[in-house]
Design an enzyme around this catalytic site. Structure first.
Site, PDB file in Angstrom:
ATOM      1  N   PRO A 142       0.794  -1.224   0.000  1.00 48.68           N
ATOM      2  CA  PRO A 142       0.000   0.000   0.000  1.00 48.68           C
ATOM      3  C   PRO A 142       0.832   1.282   0.000  1.00 48.68           C
ATOM      4  CG  PRO A 142      -0.918  -1.556   1.549  1.00 48.68           C
ATOM      5  CD  PRO A 142       0.376  -2.141   1.062  1.00 48.68           C
ATOM      6  N   ASN A 143       0.393   2.196  -0.816  1.00 55.72           N
ATOM      7  CA  ASN A 143       0.920   3.559  -0.939  1.00 55.72           C
ATOM      8  C   ASN A 143       2.255   3.671  -1.659  1.00 55.72           C
ATOM      9  OD1 ASN A 143      -1.274   4.928   0.381  1.00 55.72           O
ATOM     10  ND2 ASN A 143      -0.500   4.063   2.293  1.00 55.72           N
ATOM     11  N   TYR A 160      10.837   9.419   1.556  1.00 58.28           N
ATOM     12  CA  TYR A 160      10.950   8.375   0.541  1.00 58.28           C
ATOM     13  C   TYR A 160      11.713   8.789  -0.711  1.00 58.28           C
ATOM     14  CZ  TYR A 160       7.404   6.234   3.455  1.00 58.28           C
ATOM     15  OH  TYR A 160       6.722   5.705   4.527  1.00 58.28           O
ATOM     16  N   ASN A 197       8.149  -5.288   0.107  1.00 61.37           N
ATOM     17  CA  ASN A 197       7.961  -4.092   0.925  1.00 61.37           C
ATOM     18  C   ASN A 197       6.471  -4.038   1.235  1.00 61.37           C
ATOM     19  OD1 ASN A 197       7.541  -1.570   2.031  1.00 61.37           O
ATOM     20  ND2 ASN A 197       9.055  -0.562   0.738  1.00 61.37           N
ATOM     21  N   ALA A 204       2.561  -0.316   5.201  1.00 58.84           N
ATOM     22  CA  ALA A 204       1.941  -0.302   6.530  1.00 58.84           C
ATOM     23  C   ALA A 204       1.456  -1.676   6.974  1.00 58.84           C
ATOM     24  CB  ALA A 204       0.790   0.693   6.556  1.00 58.84           C
ATOM     25  N   HIS A 218       3.075  -3.807   9.953  1.00 60.70           N
ATOM     26  CA  HIS A 218       2.883  -3.604  11.379  1.00 60.70           C
ATOM     27  C   HIS A 218       1.673  -4.311  11.962  1.00 60.70           C
ATOM     28  CE1 HIS A 218       5.890  -0.719  10.361  1.00 60.70           C
ATOM     29  NE2 HIS A 218       5.043  -0.071   9.578  1.00 60.70           N
ATOM     30  N   ASP A 232       1.064 -14.988   7.661  1.00 60.05           N
ATOM     31  CA  ASP A 232       0.694 -16.378   7.415  1.00 60.05           C
ATOM     32  C   ASP A 232       0.941 -16.783   5.962  1.00 60.05           C
ATOM     33  OD1 ASP A 232      -0.038 -16.631  10.062  1.00 60.05           O
ATOM     34  OD2 ASP A 232      -2.201 -16.536   9.677  1.00 60.05           O
ATOM     35  N   GLU A 291      12.258  -8.910   3.506  1.00 58.01           N
ATOM     36  CA  GLU A 291      11.451  -7.708   3.760  1.00 58.01           C
ATOM     37  C   GLU A 291      12.330  -6.478   3.575  1.00 58.01           C
ATOM     38  OE1 GLU A 291       9.532  -5.767   7.722  1.00 58.01           O
ATOM     39  OE2 GLU A 291       8.858  -7.800   7.249  1.00 58.01           O
ATOM     40  N   ILE A 307      12.149   1.283   2.502  1.00 61.43           N
ATOM     41  CA  ILE A 307      12.946   2.373   1.947  1.00 61.43           C
ATOM     42  C   ILE A 307      13.485   3.263   3.060  1.00 61.43           C
ATOM     43  CG2 ILE A 307      12.854   4.445   0.479  1.00 61.43           C
ATOM     44  CD1 ILE A 307      10.697   2.853  -1.188  1.00 61.43           C
ATOM     45  N   SER A 308      12.628   3.611   3.995  1.00 63.11           N
ATOM     46  CA  SER A 308      13.044   4.467   5.111  1.00 63.11           C
ATOM     47  C   SER A 308      13.504   3.602   6.289  1.00 63.11           C
ATOM     48  CB  SER A 308      11.886   5.362   5.561  1.00 63.11           C
ATOM     49  OG  SER A 308      10.869   4.579   6.174  1.00 63.11           O
ATOM     50  N   ARG A 316      11.553   6.130  12.967  1.00 69.21           N
ATOM     51  CA  ARG A 316      10.303   6.864  12.718  1.00 69.21           C
ATOM     52  C   ARG A 316       9.331   6.670  13.877  1.00 69.21           C
ATOM     53  NH1 ARG A 316       8.209   5.869   6.960  1.00 69.21           N
ATOM     54  NH2 ARG A 316       6.974   7.695   7.525  1.00 69.21           N
ATOM     55  N   ARG A 338       5.800   2.092  13.871  1.00 67.37           N
ATOM     56  CA  ARG A 338       6.536   1.505  12.753  1.00 67.37           C
ATOM     57  C   ARG A 338       7.697   0.609  13.215  1.00 67.37           C
ATOM     58  NH1 ARG A 338       4.736   4.148   8.148  1.00 67.37           N
ATOM     59  NH2 ARG A 338       3.991   6.275   8.503  1.00 67.37           N
TER      60      ARG A 338
END
Length: 142
Positions: free
Chosen positions: A8-9, A21, A73, A76, A79, A86, A97, A100-101, A106, A110
């Protein structure tokens, strides 16, 4: 063959929080991954979805489609998605995994990854380079 999945995002790279980012886009990242794959001698397929279920299906089906490993990646979903955890643990391919940040520098929420424990490894805070390092780890083996 390596599958690179972005959650997502990540389709908003270059627009969303460039101070965190960077200014490069998802398309830039995908081109880099394909170039790095060619340098490593492995084909790369890149996909992005804002939908958890789509990511689950791609992970579940990756082995059947000839992939040898996954760079993920989860955004969100990292978390809180036990479903994603699973799906990773329920299939045989190694998963690395990537973030980027530097997620540990943060917001507090996170700092916890529910998916990292079922991955081969986790790379965080190295920008797009983290994807290359993840790909190298998958190509090099155990």
């Amino acid at each position: 063959m390596i599958l690179v999945l972005n959650g997502p995002n990540l389709n908003r790279l270059g627009l969303r929080e460039p101070g965190v980012y960077g200014s490069q886009t998802l398309e830039d990242l995908e081109r880099l991954c394909e170039t790095w794959g060619a340098e490593l001698g492995v084909p790369v397929t890149c996909r992005q979805s804002n939908y958890e279920g789509q990511l689950l299906e791609w992970i579940q089906d990756a082995g059947e489609h000839g992939f040898s490993g996954i760079v993920l990646n989860p955004g969100a979903l990292t978390h809180y998605s036990y479903a994603l955890r699973d799906a990773i643990s329920g299939q045989a391919l190694p998963v690395v995994e990537v973030h980027i940040s530097n997620v540990d520098a943060r917001e507090e929420f996170r700092h916890r990854s529910v998916t990292a424990a079922v991955c081969k490894g986790k790379i965080s805070g190295l920008g797009f380079l983290g994807y290359r390092l993840a790909m190298e780890a998958l190509v090099e083996g155990p």
